[in-house]
Design an enzyme around this catalytic site. Structure first.
Site, PDB file in Angstrom:
ATOM      1  N   LYS A  19       0.889  -1.182   0.000  1.00  0.00           N
ATOM      2  CA  LYS A  19       0.000   0.000   0.000  1.00  0.00           C
ATOM      3  C   LYS A  19       0.916   1.217   0.000  1.00  0.00           C
ATOM      4  O   LYS A  19       1.623   1.476   0.967  1.00  0.00           O
ATOM      5  CB  LYS A  19      -0.890  -0.010   1.237  1.00  0.00           C
ATOM      6  CG  LYS A  19      -2.227   0.691   1.075  1.00  0.00           C
ATOM      7  CD  LYS A  19      -2.156   2.181   0.852  1.00  0.00           C
ATOM      8  CE  LYS A  19      -2.012   2.985   2.112  1.00  0.00           C
ATOM      9  NZ  LYS A  19      -1.754   4.426   1.845  1.00  0.00           N
ATOM     10  N   CYS A  70      12.716   9.600   9.902  1.00  0.00           N
ATOM     11  CA  CYS A  70      12.377   9.084  11.228  1.00  0.00           C
ATOM     12  C   CYS A  70      13.582   9.084  12.157  1.00  0.00           C
ATOM     13  O   CYS A  70      13.428   9.243  13.359  1.00  0.00           O
ATOM     14  CB  CYS A  70      11.795   7.693  11.095  1.00  0.00           C
ATOM     15  SG  CYS A  70      12.830   6.641  10.079  1.00  0.00           S
ATOM     16  N   VAL A 102      -1.144   5.884  13.788  1.00  0.00           N
ATOM     17  CA  VAL A 102      -1.647   4.915  12.813  1.00  0.00           C
ATOM     18  C   VAL A 102      -1.087   3.526  13.122  1.00  0.00           C
ATOM     19  O   VAL A 102      -1.788   2.517  12.976  1.00  0.00           O
ATOM     20  CB  VAL A 102      -1.317   5.361  11.360  1.00  0.00           C
ATOM     21  CG1 VAL A 102      -1.751   4.297  10.367  1.00  0.00           C
ATOM     22  CG2 VAL A 102      -2.002   6.687  11.042  1.00  0.00           C
ATOM     23  N   GLY A 103       0.144   3.468  13.604  1.00  0.00           N
ATOM     24  CA  GLY A 103       0.725   2.174  13.985  1.00  0.00           C
ATOM     25  C   GLY A 103      -0.145   1.461  15.014  1.00  0.00           C
ATOM     26  O   GLY A 103      -0.387   0.255  14.926  1.00  0.00           O
ATOM     27  N   GLY A 107       5.327   4.345   9.641  1.00  0.00           N
ATOM     28  CA  GLY A 107       4.539   5.573   9.636  1.00  0.00           C
ATOM     29  C   GLY A 107       4.440   6.143  11.034  1.00  0.00           C
ATOM     30  O   GLY A 107       5.303   5.910  11.879  1.00  0.00           O
ATOM     31  N   SER A 108       3.370   6.855  11.272  1.00  0.00           N
ATOM     32  CA  SER A 108       3.239   7.584  12.536  1.00  0.00           C
ATOM     33  C   SER A 108       2.780   6.647  13.668  1.00  0.00           C
ATOM     34  O   SER A 108       2.114   5.637  13.422  1.00  0.00           O
ATOM     35  CB  SER A 108       2.233   8.715  12.358  1.00  0.00           C
ATOM     36  OG  SER A 108       1.004   8.185  11.935  1.00  0.00           O
ATOM     37  N   GLU A 140       7.331   0.260  12.458  1.00  0.00           N
ATOM     38  CA  GLU A 140       8.471   1.188  12.419  1.00  0.00           C
ATOM     39  C   GLU A 140       7.873   2.573  12.541  1.00  0.00           C
ATOM     40  O   GLU A 140       7.322   3.104  11.578  1.00  0.00           O
ATOM     41  CB  GLU A 140       9.201   1.083  11.079  1.00  0.00           C
ATOM     42  CG  GLU A 140       9.652  -0.306  10.714  1.00  0.00           C
ATOM     43  CD  GLU A 140      11.031  -0.627  11.253  1.00  0.00           C
ATOM     44  OE1 GLU A 140      11.622   0.235  11.918  1.00  0.00           O
ATOM     45  OE2 GLU A 140      11.480  -1.751  11.026  1.00  0.00           O
ATOM     46  N   GLU A 174       7.741  14.745  18.025  1.00  0.00           N
ATOM     47  CA  GLU A 174       8.337  14.593  16.695  1.00  0.00           C
ATOM     48  C   GLU A 174       7.758  15.669  15.778  1.00  0.00           C
ATOM     49  O   GLU A 174       6.546  15.741  15.596  1.00  0.00           O
ATOM     50  CB  GLU A 174       8.041  13.206  16.128  1.00  0.00           C
ATOM     51  CG  GLU A 174       8.771  12.984  14.815  1.00  0.00           C
ATOM     52  CD  GLU A 174       8.416  11.662  14.141  1.00  0.00           C
ATOM     53  OE1 GLU A 174       7.223  11.332  14.075  1.00  0.00           O
ATOM     54  OE2 GLU A 174       9.336  10.980  13.675  1.00  0.00           O
TER      55      GLU A 174
HETATM   56  P1  NAD Z   1       1.148   8.014   8.459  1.00  0.00           P
HETATM   57  O1  NAD Z   1       1.088   7.147   9.654  1.00  0.00           O
HETATM   58  O2  NAD Z   1       0.181   9.108   8.334  1.00  0.00           O
HETATM   59  O3  NAD Z   1       0.969   7.143   7.131  1.00  0.00           O
HETATM   60  C1  NAD Z   1       1.789   6.012   6.879  1.00  0.00           C
HETATM   61  C2  NAD Z   1       1.040   5.071   5.975  1.00  0.00           C
HETATM   62  O4  NAD Z   1      -0.090   4.571   6.693  1.00  0.00           O
HETATM   63  C3  NAD Z   1       0.472   5.728   4.706  1.00  0.00           C
HETATM   64  O5  NAD Z   1       0.595   4.833   3.627  1.00  0.00           O
HETATM   65  C4  NAD Z   1      -1.002   5.940   5.067  1.00  0.00           C
HETATM   66  O6  NAD Z   1      -1.845   5.947   3.948  1.00  0.00           O
HETATM   67  C5  NAD Z   1      -1.271   4.718   5.924  1.00  0.00           C
HETATM   68  N1  NAD Z   1      -2.416   4.853   6.826  1.00  0.00           N
HETATM   69  C6  NAD Z   1      -2.991   5.991   7.295  1.00  0.00           C
HETATM   70  N2  NAD Z   1      -4.062   5.690   8.063  1.00  0.00           N
HETATM   71  C7  NAD Z   1      -4.167   4.338   8.094  1.00  0.00           C
HETATM   72  C8  NAD Z   1      -5.035   3.422   8.741  1.00  0.00           C
HETATM   73  N3  NAD Z   1      -6.053   3.835   9.505  1.00  0.00           N
HETATM   74  N4  NAD Z   1      -4.808   2.096   8.587  1.00  0.00           N
HETATM   75  C9  NAD Z   1      -3.785   1.650   7.839  1.00  0.00           C
HETATM   76  N5  NAD Z   1      -2.920   2.468   7.173  1.00  0.00           N
HETATM   77  C10 NAD Z   1      -3.106   3.805   7.314  1.00  0.00           C
HETATM   78  O7  NAD Z   1       2.658   8.517   8.407  1.00  0.00           O
HETATM   79  P2  NAD Z   1       3.300   9.506   7.357  1.00  0.00           P
HETATM   80  O8  NAD Z   1       2.812  10.876   7.697  1.00  0.00           O
HETATM   81  O9  NAD Z   1       3.120   8.986   5.965  1.00  0.00           O
HETATM   82  O10 NAD Z   1       4.857   9.367   7.711  1.00  0.00           O
HETATM   83  C11 NAD Z   1       5.449  10.086   8.730  1.00  0.00           C
HETATM   84  C12 NAD Z   1       5.643   9.225   9.953  1.00  0.00           C
HETATM   85  O11 NAD Z   1       6.336   8.023   9.622  1.00  0.00           O
HETATM   86  C13 NAD Z   1       6.537   9.879  10.989  1.00  0.00           C
HETATM   87  O12 NAD Z   1       6.012   9.675  12.282  1.00  0.00           O
HETATM   88  C14 NAD Z   1       7.850   9.147  10.850  1.00  0.00           C
HETATM   89  O13 NAD Z   1       8.695   9.173  11.954  1.00  0.00           O
HETATM   90  C15 NAD Z   1       7.406   7.782  10.506  1.00  0.00           C
HETATM   91  N6  NAD Z   1       8.478   7.039   9.844  1.00  0.00           N
HETATM   92  C16 NAD Z   1       9.105   6.024  10.529  1.00  0.00           C
HETATM   93  C17 NAD Z   1      10.137   5.316   9.936  1.00  0.00           C
HETATM   94  C18 NAD Z   1      10.839   4.191  10.648  1.00  0.00           C
HETATM   95  O14 NAD Z   1      11.471   3.379   9.994  1.00  0.00           O
HETATM   96  N7  NAD Z   1      10.745   4.089  11.955  1.00  0.00           N
HETATM   97  C19 NAD Z   1      10.543   5.630   8.653  1.00  0.00           C
HETATM   98  C20 NAD Z   1       9.893   6.671   7.993  1.00  0.00           C
HETATM   99  C21 NAD Z   1       8.853   7.351   8.607  1.00  0.00           C
END
Ligand code: NAD
Length: 499
Positions: free
Chosen positions: A188, A298, A245-246, A241-242, A264, A400
């Site tokens: 996705k 991140c 959402v995680g 991601g964030s 992650e 963050e």
């Molecule tokens: P986000 O959590 O908004 O989105 C990440 C992904 O999740 C996107 O593809 C989004 O469409 C999907 N998503 C959103 N809502 C969802 C749901 N309800 N169910 C399932 N999937 C859903 O994050 P972002 O704004 O795209 O990225 C920024 C964040 O990612 C920051 O917090 C950053 O630190 C983190 N990040 C972490 C790492 C790591 O390896 N630890 C690497 C890069 C980014």
């Protein structure tokens, strides 16, 4: 409408044709109900492309395709899986300017950074995990009845949910080990910048992967991401991601089929500079640590702790070094800073400026949007920003920000800075700068993080595990650990006395 495409211009005017459909069964197809997402170029604020948006029914179709493909892929000789991963690496290497241009156009990542880091990492990981495909072995164990052995078996249909900040690299971190281990995968992609993966789908066909081994769906998180997280036929989901959402992905696993989950999540990385550190090296890495990719990383070194004996000089030179940047077209080599991903993200970053001031911290430079008066007037540019004398409990030291925003504070002793470094809910990455090997050892041992670098910041290597502790998540991308993450262990026991 089948295989609709869009034409864009990449670095040096390179013409690029990108399919806009969902990539299912090795074909680009529109979403079943023809839903679409409009993409913007964050450097101009102008419309870039329209791509298909997967709904639940499309996700079901992609998962069914990967489920069917799994029956054959899991039995495909590992050496064949290796050759396909290596073939994909070679295609990406040959056509790197196309994929790096796409990351520049819809994610605002500097073309040169994408070529060096994101594309480079993708190639390195495909080659590294291709090499693992025929080495996914278990152990032989002695038991009273005879012997046992363990098998590392593929999990089944897996899913990857990818963020927008380094999308190609993060996709391949998941895809390469998952496929090497014999799983099939639905990816996705981030809805703000999916074009890299539209090209990746094309390369996957060209490399010769059978249909369904990889399906790629762009879609909104709460629609397509959520459908994958809840899916009863998805056996593992790897999410980057964030943190918010995680947690939702983890809850969806608990509500559905208890699929394995790897998270992650975010970070608030400390960069710790002791007064015996190599001066230029510490300045270089701490500066890069919060300005590369606009700090949208991140592992960003967003909290910089500097020993009080060198603090004033460091703050002055850090500010001189990072205050200025050449903002503009991410495709051009002379640009040193592209836009942040969206107007929303720009506003989110800038909202921390008054919060920094209110906490009593001193604004060193930046703190505002950059307004351009050319074709990039609508771009989402944010000035590099730094605050000094930041209190440990200030929001800009704790939350963050995910932007080019440094929070700097002094410390006196090793114990004090270790306590401050650990005073956060995150635990992704950290860096320490010192020439004292004993101190380097003590600090690396004491700081709670998935990765800590000495005299450098944030490097990633295919053979080295990457991931977080605490609320930065769990599970690892890359390295041998990733192979373990993408397999199930089965114990097989023989009673030799009855044979
Ligand atoms: P986000 O959590 O908004 O989105 C990440 C992904 O999740 C996107 O593809 C989004 O469409 C999907 N998503 C959103 N809502 C969802 C749901 N309800 N169910 C399932 N999937 C859903 O994050 P972002 O704004 O795209 O990225 C920024 C964040 O990612 C920051 O917090 C950053 O630190 C983190 N990040 C972490 C790492 C790591 O390896 N630890 C690497 C890069 C980014």
């Amino acid at each position: 409408m089948a295989n609709a495409t869009v034409e864009v211009k990449g670095a040096g005017g390179l013409p690029i044709t990108v399919s806009t459909g969902l990539f299912i069964d090795n074909e680009f197809v529109p979403a079943l109900n023809n839903e679409t997402i409009e993409l913007e170029n964050p450097a101009t604020g102008k419309h870039l492309a329209t791509v298909s948006a997967a709904q639940k029914a499309d996700v079901d179709k992609a998962v069914a395709s990967s489920k069917k493909a799994f029956q054959t892929w899991k039995k495909t000789p590992p050496t064949k899986r290796r050759d396909l991963l290596h073939a994909l690496a070679t295609i990406i290497e040959k056509r790197a300017p196309e994929i790096a241009s796409l990351e520049a156009l819809d994610a605002g990542i500097l073309f040169n950074d994408s070529m060096g880091l994101n594309v480079g990492q993708a190639i390195e990981n495909l080659r590294y995990f291709g090499g693992w495909a025929d080495k996914v072995d278990g152990e032989t164990l002695h038991i009273p009845e005879g012997f046992a052995y363990t098998r590392r078996e593929p999990i089944g249909v897996c899913a990857a949910i990818v963020p927008w900040n380094s999308p190609l690299m993060i996709t391949i971190w998941k895809l390469a080990p998952a496929l090497a281990a014999g799983n099939t995968m639905v990816v996705k992609t981030p809805e703000l910048c999916p074009l890299y993966a539209q090209k990746l789908g094309e390369f996957i066909v060209e490399a010769g992967f059978p249909p369904g081994v990889v399906n790629i769906v762009c879609g909104l998180g709460h629609v397509a991401g959520s459908a994958l997280s809840e899916h009863m036929d998805v056996r593992k989901i790897s999410f980057t991601g964030s943190p918010g959402v995680g947690r939702q992905v983890l809850a969806a696993s608990s509500r559905s089929n208890l699929k394995k989950v790897t998270l992650e999540l975010g970070g608030k990385g400390p960069s710790i500079v002791f007064d015996d550190a190599d001066w230029d090296n510490a300045l270089l890495w701490t500066s890069l640590g919060i300005t590369v990719n606009n700090g949208q990383i991140c592992v960003a070194g967003s909290r910089i702790y500097v020993q009080d004996t060198i603090y004033d000089k460091f703050v002055k030179e850090f500010s001189a070094r990072t205050a200025e940047a050449v903002h503009g077209d991410p495709l051009l080599p002379e640009t040193t800073k592209g836009p942040v991903i969206s107007a929303t993200q720009r506003d989110r970053i800038l909202a921390f400026v008054p919060r920094g001031k209110d906490s009593g911290a001193k604004l060193l430079h930046g703190g505002a949007a950059i307004k351009k008066d050319d074709e990039f007037a609508g771009g989402h540019f944010v000035a590099n920003t730094a605050f000094a004398d930041v209190a440990q409990d200030a929001p800009i030291m704790q939350e963050e920000i995910f932007g080019p925003f440094a929070s700097i504070a002094p410390f006196k002793t090793e114990d004090e800075v270790i306590a401050k470094a650990n005073d956060t809910s995150y635990g992704l990455a950290a860096a320490v700068f010192t020439r004292d090997i004993g101190r380097a050892y003590r600090v690396t041992e004491a700081v709670e993080a998935g990765q800590i670098t000495v005299n450098m910041w944030g490097t990633v290597n295919a053979n080295t595990p990457f991931g977080g502790v605490k609320e930065s998540g769990f599970g690892r991308d890359m390295g041998k650990d990733a192979i373990e993450e993408w397999t199930n262990v089965k114990a097989v026991k023989f009673n030799m006395m009855k044979l």
